[in-house]
Design a protein around this motif. Structure first.
Motif, short mmCIF file in Angstrom:
data_model
loop_
_atom_site.label_atom_id
_atom_site.label_comp_id
_atom_site.label_asym_id
_atom_site.label_seq_id
_atom_site.Cartn_x
_atom_site.Cartn_y
_atom_site.Cartn_z
N GLU A 57 80.66 22.75 67.33
CA GLU A 57 80.65 24.17 67.59
C GLU A 57 79.49 24.55 68.51
O GLU A 57 79.21 25.74 68.70
N VAL A 58 78.82 23.54 69.05
CA VAL A 58 77.72 23.79 69.97
C VAL A 58 78.28 24.25 71.32
O VAL A 58 79.28 23.71 71.80
N ALA A 59 77.64 25.23 71.92
CA ALA A 59 78.10 25.75 73.20
C ALA A 59 78.00 24.67 74.28
O ALA A 59 77.03 23.90 74.29
N PRO A 60 78.98 24.60 75.18
CA PRO A 60 78.92 23.63 76.27
C PRO A 60 77.64 23.73 77.10
O PRO A 60 77.13 22.72 77.59
N GLU A 61 77.11 24.96 77.23
CA GLU A 61 75.88 25.13 78.00
C GLU A 61 74.71 24.41 77.33
O GLU A 61 73.86 23.82 78.01
N ALA A 62 74.69 24.43 76.00
CA ALA A 62 73.62 23.75 75.27
C ALA A 62 73.74 22.24 75.43
O ALA A 62 72.73 21.54 75.58
N LEU A 63 74.97 21.72 75.41
CA LEU A 63 75.17 20.28 75.62
C LEU A 63 74.80 19.88 77.03
O LEU A 63 74.26 18.79 77.26
N ALA A 64 75.08 20.75 78.01
CA ALA A 64 74.71 20.45 79.40
C ALA A 64 73.19 20.39 79.53
O ALA A 64 72.64 19.50 80.21
N ALA A 65 72.49 21.33 78.88
CA ALA A 65 71.03 21.33 78.92
C ALA A 65 70.47 20.06 78.28
O ALA A 65 69.51 19.46 78.78
N LEU A 66 71.09 19.64 77.17
CA LEU A 66 70.65 18.42 76.50
C LEU A 66 70.88 17.19 77.38
O LEU A 66 70.05 16.29 77.42
#
Length: 305
Positions: A57-66
């Motif tokens: 449920e993590v936002a794609p933007e957060a995964l991109a930043a990671l």
């Protein structure tokens, strides 16, 4: 005392499963590492990664930043490892890749799951995928003087990561029966990898353990500093930052030893690094988890099972 007990509850199952592998070997029972590793890396781990990403449920933007933070952290670790090896007059092909790339699969994934539940696992598979791609390209190039893009493309875990990211981005879900089957297969991954880690460590012959312990300690310090800096630079939220730090700081992977054997570098010092860094991680990883919570009091451990 409470944080110590909490962290021990998270890390103890990981090392107990690895200990099962060590005891299994000492009892003289058969364990075919090549077969189990192929089963895990070709089938179980890709299923685990795909389902974890699809369900996160993590936002794609957060995964991109990671992802960007992971690339930055590993870049710093690789440069620092290279400078350290050169300064000590050690062999670059033998030492740099093992010091740079940790055991983000066998140890990092279960630790993230035990500590932070499904959210942590979703973040951890991203870091694992970034490390795997770097390891199969730059890592192999370091060891053999020739990276292989073809090998990266052929890796099932890379395909599972890309497919899982696509499903996450589009909000797609596989049919329930298929998701349940994939999840069941993926549940094999963590116990298989941990027991195999114990078996592999028990079978390694090591030399120069004093040097290996010193290098392992320096590796932990470099990795924690690099990952923390990347987390701050990319403004990661607390769980993502903690997962990044733990993943980057995991000990030297057994695959580093296998690659050294395959490409003709000096494998014995690498075996020493695997054993020394794994033993050190029994103390280091709980301390790192505790440090993460001290640095970010809002961080809470949820547990994965």
């Amino acid at each position: 005392m409470n944080i110590v007990l909490t962290v021990l509850n998270i890390t103890a199952p990981v090392f107990l499963l690895a200990a099962i592998g060590i005891v299994w070997v000492k009892l003289g029972f058969e364990y075919r590492v090549q077969f189990v590793t192929r089963l895990a890396m070709t089938l179980a781990v890709p299923c685990l990664i795909f389902v974890a990403l699809m369900r996160t449920e993590v936002a794609p933007e957060a995964l991109a930043a990671l992802s960007l933070a992971s690339l930055a952290a590993y870049a710093v670790v690789m440069i620092a490892s290279f400078l350290l090896v050169k300064a000590l007059g050690l062999d670059v092909p033998t030492f740099v890749a093992p010091l740079a790339f940790g055991n983000t699969g066998n140890l990092g994934l279960p630790l993230a799951l035990f500590a932070f539940g499904a959210e942590g696992l979703g973040y951890a598979v991203v870091v694992f995928a970034v490390m795997a791609i770097l390891s199969f390209t730059i890592g192999i190039w370091m060891v053999s003087d020739g990276g292989s893009l073809k090998r990266v493309v052929q890796e099932p875990l890379v395909a599972a990561t890309l497919l899982g990211a696509l499903f996450l981005w589009q909000g797609w879900q596989t049919p329930v029966f298929l998701t349940n089957a994939l999840e069941l297969i993926g549940q094999m991954a963590i116990p298989l990898m941990l027991i195999t880690l114990g078996v592999a460590v028990a079978r390694l012959e090591t030399k120069a353990m004093g040097q290996a312990l010193v290098l392992s300690l320096v590796k932990v310090l470099i990795c924690v500093a690099a990952a923390y800096g990347a987390a701050v630079l990319f403004d990661l939220e607390p769980v993502a930052a903690a997962v990044l730090i733990v993943q980057v700081a995991t000990p030297v992977a057994v695959t580093s030893y296998l690659l050294a054997e395959k490409y003709g570098t000096d494998a014995q010092p690498v075996a020493g690094l695997v054993v020394a860094s794994t033993l050190l991680s029994v103390v280091a990883l709980p301390l790192i988890l505790a440090l993460c919570q001290l640095l970010e009091p809002s961080l809470s451990f949820t547990g994965g099972f």
